[in-house]
Motif scaffolding. Sequence first.
Motif, mmCIF file in Angstrom:
data_model
loop_
_atom_site.group_PDB
_atom_site.id
_atom_site.type_symbol
_atom_site.label_atom_id
_atom_site.label_comp_id
_atom_site.label_asym_id
_atom_site.label_seq_id
_atom_site.Cartn_x
_atom_site.Cartn_y
_atom_site.Cartn_z
ATOM 1 N N ASN A 292 0.888 -1.165 0.000
ATOM 2 C CA ASN A 292 0.000 0.000 0.000
ATOM 3 C C ASN A 292 0.924 1.211 0.000
ATOM 4 O O ASN A 292 1.849 1.290 0.785
ATOM 5 C CB ASN A 292 -0.858 -0.120 1.267
ATOM 6 N N GLN A 293 0.677 2.101 -0.948
ATOM 7 C CA GLN A 293 1.630 3.188 -1.166
ATOM 8 C C GLN A 293 1.813 4.071 0.053
ATOM 9 O O GLN A 293 2.918 4.486 0.370
ATOM 10 C CB GLN A 293 1.167 4.060 -2.324
ATOM 11 N N PHE A 294 0.698 4.361 0.727
ATOM 12 C CA PHE A 294 0.777 5.280 1.859
ATOM 13 C C PHE A 294 1.659 4.695 2.962
ATOM 14 O O PHE A 294 2.610 5.331 3.426
ATOM 15 C CB PHE A 294 -0.629 5.561 2.385
ATOM 16 N N VAL A 295 1.372 3.449 3.320
ATOM 17 C CA VAL A 295 2.138 2.813 4.393
ATOM 18 C C VAL A 295 3.584 2.600 3.944
ATOM 19 O O VAL A 295 4.528 2.852 4.695
ATOM 20 C CB VAL A 295 1.475 1.480 4.794
#
Lengths: 381, 582, 376
Positions: A292-295
């Motif tokens: 997941n890009q954010f994490v």
Amino acid sequence: MNAAHLNEGGISAMRLRGLMRKEFLQILRDPSSIAIAFVLPVILLLLFGYGVSLDAKHVPIALVVDEPGAATASFTGSFRHLPYFDPLTLPDMRSAEIAMREGRVEAIVHLRTDFGRKLYQPGGTPVQIIVNGVNANTGRLILGYGSGIWINWLHQYAQINHIHLPASVQVEQRVWFNSELRSRNYLVPGLIAVIMTLIGALLTALVVAREWERGTMEALMATPVTMNEIIIGKMAPYFVLGSGGMLISVGMAVWLFDVPLRGSIWLLFGVAALFLLVALGMGLLISTLARNQFVASQIALIVTFLPAFLLSGFIFEISSMPQVVQIITHIIPARYFVALLQTLFMAGDIWSVIWPNALALAVMALIFLVLVRRISRKRLD
Amino acid sequence: MPDSSDVASGAVVTLSGVSRAFNTAGGPVQALDNVDAIITRGRVTGLIGPDGAGKTTLMRLISGLLMPDTGSVNTLGFDVKEQPLQVQASMCYMPQRFGLYEDLTVQENLDLYADLQQLPYAGRPERYAELMHMTGLAAFAARLAGQLSGGMKQKLGLACTLVGSPKLLLLDEPTAGVDPVSRRELWEIVYRQVSKTGMSVVFSTAYLDEAERCDEVLLLHQGRLLGQDTPAAFSSRMQGRTWHRSLDEGVSKRALQHRLSQLPGVIDTTIQGEQIRLVMAADTAAPDEANLQATPPRFEDAFIAMLGGADTAAIVSDQQPVHIRTTDNDQLPVIEVSGLTRNFGTFQAVKGIDFSIRRGEVFGLLGANGAGKSTTFRMLCGLLPASHGELTVAGVNLREAPSSARSRIGYMSQRFSLYGSLSVLENMRFFSSAYGLGRQQRKMRIDWACKQFELGEVIATAANDLPLGYKQRLAMACALLHEPDILFLDEPTSGVDPLARREFWHRINLLAEQGVTVLVTTHFMEEAEYCDRLVIMAEGTILAAGTPHDIRMEAAATGRPADTMEDAFITLIHRQPEFATA
Amino acid sequence: MIASLSAAWRRIVALVGKEFLALLKDKKSRFVLIGPPIIQLLVFGYAATFDLNHVPYALYNEDGGAVSRQLAARFAGAPVFDLISTIRRDADIRPLIDDRQARLIVHISPQFSRDLALGKPAPVQLIVDGRNSNSALIVLNYASSIVQQFNADRLQRSGMGGPPVHLEVRAWFNPNLQSRWFLIPGIAGLITLIVTMLVTALSVAREREQGTFDQLLVTPLRPVEILLGKALPGFIIGMFEATVIIALAVFWFDIPLLGSLVTLYTGLALFLLSAIGVGLMISSLAVTQQQGFLGAFLFMVPAVILSGFATPIENMPEAVQYITLIDPLRYFVVILRDVFLEGTPFHLLIPQFWPLALIGTISLSIAGWLFRHRMY
């Protein structure tokens, strides 16, 4: 298609080529990849090369002479004509204090009313030097320069007035590898470690997480591609991109900032390749775990970028950190790379530095790659 | 090498005792429960079932992307547990959203999948030419996949999976969110490939007419296999239970449908042209109605019957009348659009269109992907300024109107835009407050929504963890909390299963009966039948406008049959000069 | 008027409540808000120091006279330096420095005692490793001050009642010249910036990506209300985290807080305003979360470097100094250090306050305008 050749370890040149070409095309078309790989490094290099300097030069100081005379003039005169200070003459201590509080001067040199008189009396006269201690680093440098000026003035004064003073010890300083003590000579090489961490770990973590998010990883995995091919297909293009970042940084360091490159350039690229493998391994590991890009971006920032900046010895000296923090720095790959970079650029091919650090990098690269290979499965769960 | 006994028996996939569970935030979920099935070689097999039936999980198991907890999956003679790569080398899988790299061009996507399937270079030009011709993408080879319309993306996804001439093709909802013309073209390609190469196809879909056309259907529900048979065999079980009721003078279709749906023994009602279709429960006599006529059953009837029918009971009971402001004259148009134009750079997305919508009307905005309906929709909601032209909603342009004007409209977008990490209750609380409802009113409306949309049991669940059908209900509840008198619905049923769609339209019908004006876009042409009037858009202009009857008549006038709205739509689209030459 | 204001207020409260729920409900984003700031403060706080200690050095005393031994004893007694080896040959110097075993070689030449006895200046050679020029400078400075002190003491004992002029040295605001006092207030500003940027820079981008932003725009919420609803959570979280960090700085790292809290929090509030403005502006420009993150990153890295947090702004070239004028962190770092260490009164900090207010107002206005007018 020959089924006998299909196994997890197999690598097909055609599939690998296809994956790598895809990755390159994506890099070329994605403005954010270009931003991380080329724009940010250039900004960082320019900022550190031109903008950042820890040296204290032209420090504004206040000279306060309560009762000007010939003696005071000779003393204050020795504070002028030096590159360290920009002296400003102020009438009294009150105005000097305000100037210091407002940040217009960093130090006050105060000669009291009785300077001229007491000069000839036993016990002599005091000269007050007050520094603004907020910036301790600058404060200490000012005090050092100040006492040097004082000793020099004293000996001149003694000579002119035929006063016998015990001979003093004179410091002869030799700075090896960086005789002018230019900050940029050590900041710019160290920065290369930060830049390659950015490209290797942060960018790789983001792009792999993006494939998971957009569902292309699922489509990829449903083809006969093997996990080795996926890993190599991701690593090779970013390896090239990282090498590109390295070349830009080295080029700017040598030609724009005149940082000497005393070691062998091949050795430099050799250890850079090792470090890049470690960084790519970290990036792949993070994205495999996060998906997941954010994490992924948060983790990459916290475990790769900030340590490369702070715990690698790039700006802050590792040996001055508390013992616990020093132990932590041993697991930061950038630490070894920064030591290698500073040595190769400024000192040369010193094998006693190169061997242990390069070995540490090689071991870390191996550990990360084995971990990535172990964790990556061609499965969706 | 494939197992010879399987080849002889003609099985392409054998599932025996397959179970698979997932751990989710709300505890383990049994996605598949002891499924046994044999999928036959050289045929088109449909996986049909409501949301959460386990269709995608089954596809992933067949392709070796997931392993079963228990049981075994044998694909093309290989055990997927032992030899997943062998399986993947001879089949192709198109996941939802097509698995395309949007920043690569059409040609580059094809090249990538050709490399991954190890297609020899020598055979490529020929294969590419064939696929490009088949999909009509030849002119767009250099265009980025991300800039293709939904229909073209879907065809490119298909071309990429077909590039290696697979023996088995898996398609997960290949037609979701795609217009009828593209849908038809896709199936033409697939069926042509099947007959030409003997390829086997397994697909899942929410369109039951697609299921009707396939060779065999696996009907899944809550992880269990309810049945496996030909669509005709499913339909034949419904023999004698399906009826057409023609309309009475002066009674609206919607009112009639609503009344019929309340009759005992009726499990399904749909509007079909100028008739209402009725499906009766097993062993129930036809209702005592005039103008009733027997009609042959369809697969859809069997589907609805086997799943127990749409649950519309709650929708009807305890209906609270929607408050309507009666200040304006009922005859005046509520939404008026004239000469509406929108340019994006040099591209003209909407080319000066005119229409008007009256109070209490259900108005449909139909069109192929990229026809300009979303742009029109966004301009009406005030999300996008118009380049030229006039538009008023309830007498104002929402872009410039004071914020209080916006409290008269409800909006539901195709992605059911909800706050995923917030619970159902928190979402409703937020939207009711954003629309300025007071504490007491808020509590009342949330209670109403819980009852009306049956959200009571999931009230504390995060919106992200809801099944799609529930998300849709919640989105609609949120759009209705402030009792708007105009409702904007942008593809409100996209990707939702037939049961949920039926419930949805029951609600819309009731709202319309109470005087709420509804503007809706949709890809499901049978849903267009629910509209009072509609426009069909293409290339930024209005192709046809009028009641569903008018539109069908207009299409029939071209000489082609237009029994259904979908036929009419395709005929009208093809009437365009661009298609005439193609 | 009152009714419409109270309706607007209700809507804003709803939006703020929703933002908080969305931020704090998700385990991952909760972690991002709480974990990194504390880790950063602790690691930064301990790792970031320009003070040196335990600097390894080697002594090369070719003289052997009493005076040279006295000087050598001064080095041995200094807590900053650790003697790692005593060398006897010129050839031993290079390997010690090359391998980084010794950072400093103190070389006393054979004529040292004789020169001093003859009244001639006697040189002592200090060889330092210049690979880290900043450390080299500091090592030289430490070593020189030992030598100067040695000289001063010799002058003092020279019978004539000392030299005619002697130095009285004092450091205001930080009497022991600890660089931690200098760096930690700066770190507090830095972490506050990172936290607020993370909260705000993704907030609009996330809603755009998920389609909920359109949903917001069709509700009666006005752009200015959305702006407030988006800004307030960042403000509240920023205030909270900054308070925790300031408390840690005072009670854990023992940094003196001399100034008034009113002045400090005025500066903090204005700084948060400008940081939130920049964050929301980046967020409104971004279409996806990734762009928002990268935008924030591209802003933060130069903002930190140019803030004067670790290196004085006066040392930067003039052109770069002009760029620092638009860096909100620059002003806040000054406010923090002045209030913490100098106890600077409110009115002297006004020159730092108004640029922050200006940056905040401009960036917030742009963000609010972009909400409705961004085309995509």
